[in-house]
Design a protein around this motif. Structure first.
Motif, mmCIF file in Angstrom:
data_model
loop_
_atom_site.group_PDB
_atom_site.id
_atom_site.type_symbol
_atom_site.label_atom_id
_atom_site.label_comp_id
_atom_site.label_asym_id
_atom_site.label_seq_id
_atom_site.Cartn_x
_atom_site.Cartn_y
_atom_site.Cartn_z
ATOM 1 N N ALA A 10 0.840 -1.198 0.000
ATOM 2 C CA ALA A 10 0.000 0.000 0.000
ATOM 3 C C ALA A 10 0.874 1.248 0.000
ATOM 4 N N VAL A 11 0.236 2.349 -0.272
ATOM 5 C CA VAL A 11 0.908 3.641 -0.190
ATOM 6 C C VAL A 11 1.089 3.988 1.288
ATOM 7 N N ARG A 12 2.272 4.438 1.637
ATOM 8 C CA ARG A 12 2.609 4.850 2.996
ATOM 9 C C ARG A 12 2.551 6.367 3.040
ATOM 10 N N LEU A 13 1.868 6.916 4.035
ATOM 11 C CA LEU A 13 1.745 8.363 4.195
ATOM 12 C C LEU A 13 2.679 8.823 5.295
ATOM 13 N N VAL A 14 3.458 9.873 4.996
ATOM 14 C CA VAL A 14 4.494 10.343 5.909
ATOM 15 C C VAL A 14 4.407 11.857 6.028
ATOM 16 N N HIS A 15 4.567 12.378 7.242
ATOM 17 C CA HIS A 15 4.658 13.820 7.460
ATOM 18 C C HIS A 15 6.126 14.174 7.606
ATOM 19 N N ALA A 24 3.292 10.732 0.005
ATOM 20 C CA ALA A 24 2.765 9.388 -0.230
ATOM 21 C C ALA A 24 3.891 8.592 -0.891
ATOM 22 N N LEU A 25 4.245 7.469 -0.278
ATOM 23 C CA LEU A 25 5.358 6.660 -0.774
ATOM 24 C C LEU A 25 4.869 5.269 -1.151
ATOM 25 N N GLU A 26 5.343 4.784 -2.287
ATOM 26 C CA GLU A 26 5.193 3.373 -2.660
ATOM 27 C C GLU A 26 6.598 2.814 -2.638
ATOM 28 N N ASP A 27 6.862 1.922 -1.711
ATOM 29 C CA ASP A 27 8.222 1.466 -1.425
ATOM 30 C C ASP A 27 9.052 2.707 -1.089
ATOM 31 N N THR A 28 10.058 3.037 -1.893
ATOM 32 C CA THR A 28 10.870 4.228 -1.623
ATOM 33 C C THR A 28 10.557 5.369 -2.587
ATOM 34 N N GLU A 29 9.616 5.171 -3.494
ATOM 35 C CA GLU A 29 9.276 6.190 -4.486
ATOM 36 C C GLU A 29 8.188 7.140 -3.977
ATOM 37 N N THR A 30 8.447 8.440 -4.089
ATOM 38 C CA THR A 30 7.455 9.448 -3.731
ATOM 39 C C THR A 30 6.466 9.561 -4.883
ATOM 40 N N VAL A 31 5.183 9.280 -4.600
ATOM 41 C CA VAL A 31 4.157 9.309 -5.652
ATOM 42 C C VAL A 31 3.148 10.430 -5.444
ATOM 43 N N GLY A 32 3.255 11.137 -4.325
ATOM 44 C CA GLY A 32 2.372 12.262 -4.056
ATOM 45 C C GLY A 32 2.931 13.132 -2.952
ATOM 46 N N VAL A 33 2.624 14.430 -3.038
ATOM 47 C CA VAL A 33 3.104 15.382 -2.043
ATOM 48 C C VAL A 33 2.019 16.424 -1.798
ATOM 49 N N LEU A 34 1.847 16.788 -0.539
ATOM 50 C CA LEU A 34 0.975 17.892 -0.144
ATOM 51 C C LEU A 34 1.845 18.891 0.609
ATOM 52 N N TYR A 35 2.003 20.080 0.026
ATOM 53 C CA TYR A 35 2.808 21.137 0.629
ATOM 54 C C TYR A 35 1.922 22.013 1.512
ATOM 55 N N TYR A 36 2.480 22.499 2.626
ATOM 56 C CA TYR A 36 1.732 23.375 3.518
ATOM 57 C C TYR A 36 2.648 24.447 4.076
ATOM 58 N N GLY A 37 2.039 25.412 4.715
ATOM 59 C CA GLY A 37 2.766 26.436 5.457
ATOM 60 C C GLY A 37 1.985 26.761 6.705
ATOM 61 N N ASP A 38 2.691 26.999 7.796
ATOM 62 C CA ASP A 38 2.046 27.380 9.051
ATOM 63 C C ASP A 38 2.088 28.892 9.184
ATOM 64 N N GLU A 39 0.986 29.464 9.652
ATOM 65 C CA GLU A 39 0.844 30.914 9.734
ATOM 66 C C GLU A 39 0.264 31.328 11.079
ATOM 67 N N ALA A 40 0.548 32.564 11.444
ATOM 68 C CA ALA A 40 -0.114 33.155 12.606
ATOM 69 C C ALA A 40 -1.550 33.459 12.185
ATOM 70 N N PRO A 41 -2.511 33.129 12.996
ATOM 71 C CA PRO A 41 -3.916 33.322 12.619
ATOM 72 C C PRO A 41 -4.350 34.781 12.673
ATOM 73 N N GLU A 42 -5.369 35.087 11.887
ATOM 74 C CA GLU A 42 -5.969 36.419 11.916
ATOM 75 C C GLU A 42 -6.641 36.662 13.270
ATOM 76 N N SER A 43 -7.216 35.629 13.841
ATOM 77 C CA SER A 43 -7.982 35.766 15.080
ATOM 78 C C SER A 43 -7.130 35.683 16.338
ATOM 79 N N GLY A 44 -5.856 35.319 16.210
ATOM 80 C CA GLY A 44 -4.972 35.226 17.365
ATOM 81 C C GLY A 44 -5.232 34.030 18.254
ATOM 82 N N THR A 45 -5.802 32.950 17.707
ATOM 83 C CA THR A 45 -6.170 31.802 18.532
ATOM 84 C C THR A 45 -5.332 30.558 18.289
ATOM 85 N N GLY A 46 -4.162 30.660 17.716
ATOM 86 C CA GLY A 46 -3.309 29.499 17.499
ATOM 87 C C GLY A 46 -2.839 29.402 16.066
#
Length: 115
Positions: A10-15, A24-46
């Motif tokens: 199966a596909v292995r999901l890694v953070h 998303a990895l199949e064996d050692t091959e990367t077959v999918g990626v989800l890029y993100y960024g962390d930000e300070a919130p507008e509301s100041g709640t985390g």
């Protein structure tokens, strides 16, 4: 590094926290990626995690890898107590579902006005 798998072959999901992405990895091959960024919130709640781009190898398209990556990221954000915004159209579609309503970071534009 957080990780989940659905069994042998199966596909292995890694953070990959160091690279601000989920993979998303199949064996050692990367077959999918989800890029993100962390930000300070507008509301100041985390922290707000912005899901920015979901990419799946064209030959793996249609197998649910992108959806699995987004759900894995959303579950991870929930576990960390983060709010989530999706600038990626694909991730936004999943985030808009009722099972993730508690995670959504609403901007002033989403609420029908400007702050």
């Amino acid at each position: 590094m957080d990780e989940t798998s659905a069994g042998p072959g199966a596909v292995r999901l890694v953070h990959d926290d160091d690279r601000d992405r989920y993979e998303a990895l199949e064996d050692t091959e990367t077959v999918g990626v989800l890029y993100y960024g962390d930000e300070a919130p507008e509301s100041g709640t985390g922290t707000v995690r912005d899901l920015r781009s979901t990419v799946v190898a064209p030959e793996r398209s249609g197998r649910g890898i992108g959806s699995a990556l987004v759900r894995f990221a959303l579950d991870d954000a929930r576990g960390r107590g983060y709010r989530v915004r999706a600038t990626c159209w694909f991730a936004r579609g999943i985030l808009s579902g009722p099972e993730y309503a508690d995670l959504r970071e609403e901007s002033a534009d989403d609420e029908g006005g400007r702050a």
